[in-house]
Write a protein that holds these residues in place. Structure first.
Motif, PDB file in Angstrom:
ATOM      1  N   VAL A   1      57.147  48.101  48.937  1.00 22.44           N
ATOM      2  CA  VAL A   1      58.214  47.331  48.312  1.00 22.44           C
ATOM      3  C   VAL A   1      58.828  46.436  49.387  1.00 22.44           C
ATOM      4  CG1 VAL A   1      59.768  49.329  48.533  1.00 22.44           C
ATOM      5  CG2 VAL A   1      60.382  47.502  46.993  1.00 22.44           C
ATOM      6  N   ASP A   2      59.041  45.167  49.038  1.00 26.53           N
ATOM      7  CA  ASP A   2      59.655  44.225  49.982  1.00 26.53           C
ATOM      8  C   ASP A   2      61.145  44.160  49.713  1.00 26.53           C
ATOM      9  OD1 ASP A   2      57.369  43.588  51.341  1.00 26.53           O
ATOM     10  OD2 ASP A   2      56.820  41.990  49.946  1.00 26.53           O
ATOM     11  N   ILE A   3      61.927  44.404  50.748  1.00 24.40           N
ATOM     12  CA  ILE A   3      63.371  44.513  50.576  1.00 24.40           C
ATOM     13  C   ILE A   3      64.073  43.307  51.187  1.00 24.40           C
ATOM     14  CG2 ILE A   3      65.409  45.874  51.200  1.00 24.40           C
ATOM     15  CD1 ILE A   3      63.610  47.345  49.274  1.00 24.40           C
ATOM     16  N   ASP A   4      64.782  42.577  50.339  1.00 22.81           N
ATOM     17  CA  ASP A   4      65.497  41.402  50.854  1.00 22.81           C
ATOM     18  C   ASP A   4      66.993  41.496  50.590  1.00 22.81           C
ATOM     19  OD1 ASP A   4      65.455  41.155  48.172  1.00 22.81           O
ATOM     20  OD2 ASP A   4      64.254  39.317  48.104  1.00 22.81           O
ATOM     21  N   GLU A   5      67.476  42.725  50.375  1.00 20.74           N
ATOM     22  CA  GLU A   5      68.921  42.917  50.195  1.00 20.74           C
ATOM     23  C   GLU A   5      69.283  44.266  50.820  1.00 20.74           C
ATOM     24  OE1 GLU A   5      69.590  43.329  45.993  1.00 20.74           O
ATOM     25  OE2 GLU A   5      67.885  44.651  45.790  1.00 20.74           O
ATOM     26  N   ASP A   6      70.564  44.491  51.030  1.00 17.45           N
ATOM     27  CA  ASP A   6      70.989  45.780  51.579  1.00 17.45           C
ATOM     28  C   ASP A   6      70.803  46.838  50.514  1.00 17.45           C
ATOM     29  OD1 ASP A   6      71.691  44.240  53.670  1.00 17.45           O
ATOM     30  OD2 ASP A   6      73.845  44.624  53.577  1.00 17.45           O
ATOM     31  N   VAL A   7      70.086  47.881  50.846  1.00 15.82           N
ATOM     32  CA  VAL A   7      69.780  48.885  49.828  1.00 15.82           C
ATOM     33  C   VAL A   7      69.437  50.219  50.496  1.00 15.82           C
ATOM     34  CG1 VAL A   7      67.268  48.532  49.641  1.00 15.82           C
ATOM     35  CG2 VAL A   7      68.579  49.050  47.586  1.00 15.82           C
TER      36      VAL A   7
ATOM     37  N   PRO B   1      61.645  39.694  54.919  1.00 11.51           N
ATOM     38  CA  PRO B   1      62.221  40.921  54.366  1.00 11.51           C
ATOM     39  C   PRO B   1      61.551  42.131  55.036  1.00 11.51           C
ATOM     40  CG  PRO B   1      60.729  39.904  52.766  1.00 11.51           C
ATOM     41  CD  PRO B   1      60.766  38.998  53.958  1.00 11.51           C
ATOM     42  N   TRP B   2      62.140  43.287  54.887  1.00 14.19           N
ATOM     43  CA  TRP B   2      61.514  44.506  55.394  1.00 14.19           C
ATOM     44  C   TRP B   2      60.455  44.924  54.377  1.00 14.19           C
ATOM     45  CZ3 TRP B   2      63.459  46.523  60.011  1.00 14.19           C
ATOM     46  CH2 TRP B   2      64.754  46.167  60.375  1.00 14.19           C
ATOM     47  N   ARG B   3      59.261  45.271  54.851  1.00  9.92           N
ATOM     48  CA  ARG B   3      58.242  45.812  53.939  1.00  9.92           C
ATOM     49  C   ARG B   3      58.202  47.334  54.111  1.00  9.92           C
ATOM     50  NH1 ARG B   3      52.471  43.983  51.805  1.00  9.92           N
ATOM     51  NH2 ARG B   3      53.945  42.854  50.487  1.00  9.92           N
ATOM     52  N   ILE B   4      58.521  48.014  53.043  1.00 14.85           N
ATOM     53  CA  ILE B   4      58.641  49.472  53.103  1.00 14.85           C
ATOM     54  C   ILE B   4      57.466  50.116  52.365  1.00 14.85           C
ATOM     55  CG2 ILE B   4      60.130  51.442  52.552  1.00 14.85           C
ATOM     56  CD1 ILE B   4      61.381  49.470  54.541  1.00 14.85           C
ATOM     57  N   GLY B   5      56.779  51.026  53.041  1.00 10.12           N
ATOM     58  CA  GLY B   5      55.694  51.779  52.403  1.00 10.12           C
ATOM     59  C   GLY B   5      56.242  53.075  51.825  1.00 10.12           C
ATOM     60  N   LEU B   6      55.840  53.387  50.604  1.00 13.19           N
ATOM     61  CA  LEU B   6      56.298  54.640  49.990  1.00 13.19           C
ATOM     62  C   LEU B   6      55.182  55.678  50.100  1.00 13.19           C
ATOM     63  CD1 LEU B   6      57.952  53.063  46.803  1.00 13.19           C
ATOM     64  CD2 LEU B   6      59.017  53.574  49.019  1.00 13.19           C
TER      65      LEU B   6
END
Ligand code: AMP
Ligand code: MG
Length: 338
Positions: A236-242, A218-223
């Protein structure tokens, strides 16, 4: 004045320098193709895992940047000749506008409704007065704020979707700054998908559309941490289109007499919204995330979380002025605070 300009643009300059150090336009890191461009007052980056037809992917990315520049020139209040500029300069007149402007304004009015006016695309005169872009050093007079506030209100936007025109009444000016970036990155993402690019992130200064996967992971996104530049407050780890969008009081602001004045205004006072440092929203599309994010920033912890909870497919994280974090139910366990 010089100091003002420097202070206003210093964070941007730092970001640009960092990007330049890391790359010269294109960057490839563990198979990730990245390209950046300055748009919408920020650094926009498109990242694509470098698989598939390389030439086609690069052409699609270029086209997506072109599309974003075109839309910025339709929706920007400060872009001379844009649809919004024409509307603001022709009070009381039905002005033919592009389908995209009709779309963005309609969506802005819809979010205004569901946020009971916390989100307001008619704050153009107030934004002109506060003029965060050009380095204001002190707040405007209360009289000037009062006057600009009188020239606002969504009821003054007359939109004729079938006729393709908009008319502004009572001397109001539009400002789509709270939704345009989301709207524009959605369109860039649609274009990429239409060109067969399946996995990518379009990131406009932290506001992003995420589609597909980065390889198997998944993409790991830093806030962004609201007070420590370059540091993250959570992952946050993103495993869906968002789409993920953040609004913060650190993006455009000045300090006067020890007080922070930032660019998200409370439409009921005409002054910067108080109580929060940042809000992050996830949604199926970026225009909704963007507008809801700004609305929640104005509403504060309780009413903001109520709004998030009332909407399907929308989650959020709120950071209040003391740094306390609040997560909506759907983000608990997904966001890893640092
Ligand atoms: P954002 O960074 O998306 O929260 O948007 C902030 C921008 O939205 C500001 O720079 C203004 O252009 C505009 N704006 C400020 N306050 C509001 C508000 N209450 N509702 C809608 N747009 C706003
Ligand atoms: Mg917004």
């Amino acid at each position: 004045m010089k100091r003002n300009i420097l202070r206003t643009f210093l964070p941007l300059i730092v970001v640009i320098l960092m990007l330049l150090l890391l790359s010269t336009g294109n960057r490839e890191e563990s198979g990730l193709f990245r390209r950046t461009r300055l748009l919408m007052g920020t650094v926009v980056e498109i990242s694509v895992p470098g698989e598939g037809d390389r030439a086609r992917m690069e052409a699609a990315v270029d086209e997506a940047f072109g599309e974003m520049a075109r839309l910025e020139n339709l929706l920007g209040r400060r872009q001379k000749g844009s649809d919004v500029w024409k509307l603001n300069h022709n009070p009381g007149v039905d002005i033919p506008v592009s389908a995209e402007t009709l779309d963005a304004v309609s969506e802005g009015l819809r979010i205004s409704d569901i946020s009971r006016g916390a989100f307001d695309i008619t704050l153009g005169r107030l934004m002109e007065l506060w003029n965060f872009e050009d380095g204001r050093e002190a707040p405007p007079s209360p009289e000037a704020v009062e006057k600009a506030l009188k020239s606002s209100g969504s009821g003054n936007v007359k939109i004729d979707v079938s006729g393709g025109t908009i008319r502004l009444l009572s001397g109001i000016h539009l400002d789509l700054g709270g939704i345009a970036k989301g709207y524009i990155i959605d369109r860039a993402a649609e274009l990429l998908v239409g060109r067969g690019v399946k996995n990518f992130i379009v990131n406009a200064g932290g506001d992003m559309v995420i589609t597909g996967r980065k390889g198997k992971k998944p993409w790991r996104i830093g806030l962004q941490h609201p007070r420590r530049e370059g540091e993250v407050v959570a992952h946050v780890d993103i495993d869906e289109d968002v789409a993920i969008v953040t609004s913060g009081d650190y993006e455009r602001y000045f300090i006067h007499d020890g007080r922070r004045y930032h660019h998200i205004l409370n439409p009921s006072t005409g002054y910067p919204a108080e109580g929060l440092m940042s809000v992050t929203i996830t949604a199926g599309d970026a225009k909704t995330a963007d507008a809801i994010c700004t609305a929640v920033f104005v509403l504060g912890v309780e009413e903001g979380m109520e709004l998030i909870d009332s909407l399907d497919g929308i989650e959020g994280m709120i950071v209040d002025r003391d740094g306390e974090k609040y997560l909506s139910a759907g983000l608990k366990g997904k966001v890893v605070p640092r």
